[in-house]
Write a protein that holds these residues in place. Structure first.
Motif, short mmCIF file in Angstrom:
data_model
loop_
_atom_site.label_atom_id
_atom_site.label_comp_id
_atom_site.label_asym_id
_atom_site.label_seq_id
_atom_site.Cartn_x
_atom_site.Cartn_y
_atom_site.Cartn_z
N HIS A 87 0.84 -1.10 -0.19
CA HIS A 87 -0.06 0.07 0.20
C HIS A 87 1.06 1.83 0.12
O HIS A 87 0.17 2.77 0.12
CB HIS A 87 -0.96 0.21 0.91
N LEU A 88 2.33 1.15 0.02
CA LEU A 88 3.24 2.24 0.44
C LEU A 88 4.36 2.49 -0.40
O LEU A 88 4.74 3.57 -1.16
CB LEU A 88 2.94 2.69 1.72
N PHE A 120 -1.31 6.75 7.51
CA PHE A 120 -1.89 5.06 6.85
C PHE A 120 -2.08 4.48 7.61
O PHE A 120 -2.24 3.16 8.12
CB PHE A 120 -0.78 4.91 6.10
N LYS A 177 1.56 11.06 4.14
CA LYS A 177 0.45 9.68 3.20
C LYS A 177 1.19 9.13 4.64
O LYS A 177 0.12 7.74 4.96
CB LYS A 177 0.89 9.26 2.61
#
Length: 300
Positions: free
Chosen positions: A227-228, A257, A253
């Motif tokens: 996801h990153l 998260f 971000k």
């Protein structure tokens, strides 16, 4: 006529019945108080009505007015006294095995292997801090304080999150100081926090593609890479730690998260902020500086 213990006097049956009825009513009253949070109640038209003293509303209104005044003053002028203590250092006695502060005058702690360390008393010079909410909101909490806590993602008691230190966030922390405790963390404490209480906020699509609900998933290297990696370049938990300790363009971000950390309350709880506080007393709230790691270890 002398009293003979072998022949006690008989109690009338009417007295025994009255005592039994009083005991039964007392037990029922205690059960009702326990069920209603130890507050006296009575029923009116079948509805339970709670009885509260007028002094309770007056005290809460005074607290709300004083909190609003403090928020507006700090938002306008800031904490001038705190800026004068930049770089101040305090000495603390820590346990070598656990790293938790101990009382040097305590007789029970005489057998503990201790060390004296020097810690910064504030976190003004750090790029990021970790904040924990230690007080729950009620009717005496001003609305502007609630908005500031929501902006810091501290919506519930004993929830914590990382905050990037800039002028705007610094002013928010100072305005909400009676409700939070914050400070700088070392790399080992951040690694332990992510391994024990770290969860990721992953959006899971519902029945329709437009509905995406965030799901709380334990943090690991696979989740971070999935996801990153594309948006921030982080492929493991170590990259997340590096981004938190040294904030860059991807800090927002990475921080969003991470799900807000759910922590435990300390033994005995935190002391409440009152208007008449002893001048030489150390408060449980506010900027702890480098000593924030000790507070966090007690809550993990």
């Amino acid at each position: 006529m002398s009293f003979d213990p072998s022949k006690p006097s008989l109690v009338p049956e009417l007295v025994l019945k009255k005592k039994a009825n009083l005991d039964r009513l007392s037990a029922a009253r205690a059960d009702r108080l326990k069920a209603n949070g130890n507050r006296k109640v009575f029923k009116k038209n079948g509805n339970v009505v709670k009885i509260r003293k007028p002094e309770t509303y007056v005290a809460k209104h005074k607290g709300k007015v004083n909190g609003t005044r403090r928020f507006e003053r700090v938002q306008k002028k800031g904490l001038q006294a705190k800026k004068k203590r930049t770089g101040s250092v305090v000495e603390k006695v820590l346990d070598k095995s656990t790293g938790i502060e101990v009382d040097s005058d305590d007789e029970d702690a005489s057998s503990i292997d201790k060390e004296i360390v020097q810690l910064k008393s504030n976190s003004l010079s750090y790029p990021s801090v970790f904040a924990v909410r230690i007080r729950a909101g009620d009717s005496s909490t001003p609305s502007n304080v609630k908005k500031a806590l929501n902006a810091l993602r501290l919506r519930n008691q004993n929830e914590g999150c990382f905050v990037r230190v800039n002028e705007q966030n610094r002013r928010l922390l100072e305005c909400c100081e009676p409700y939070i405790v914050y400070g700088a963390l070392g790399e080992d404490v951040v690694k332990e926090l992510l391994s024990r209480r770290g969860y990721a906020k992953v959006s899971v699509t519902g029945e329709s593609d437009s509905e995406a609900k965030p799901e709380r998933i334990p943090l690991d290297n696979v989740i971070v890479e999935d996801h990153l990696s594309d948006s921030t370049g982080c492929i493991c938990v170590e990259d997340v730690i590096a981004e938190i300790l040294n904030p860059g363009e991807n800090f927002r971000k990475v921080n969003n998260f991470l799900w807000p950390f759910k922590l435990s309350d300390v033994d005995g709880g935190f002391s409440k902020r009152k208007l008449k506080m002893i001048s030489n007393k150390v408060e449980d709230y506010g900027d702890k500086g480098e000593a924030m790691g000790e507070v966090l270890k007690k809550m993990m």
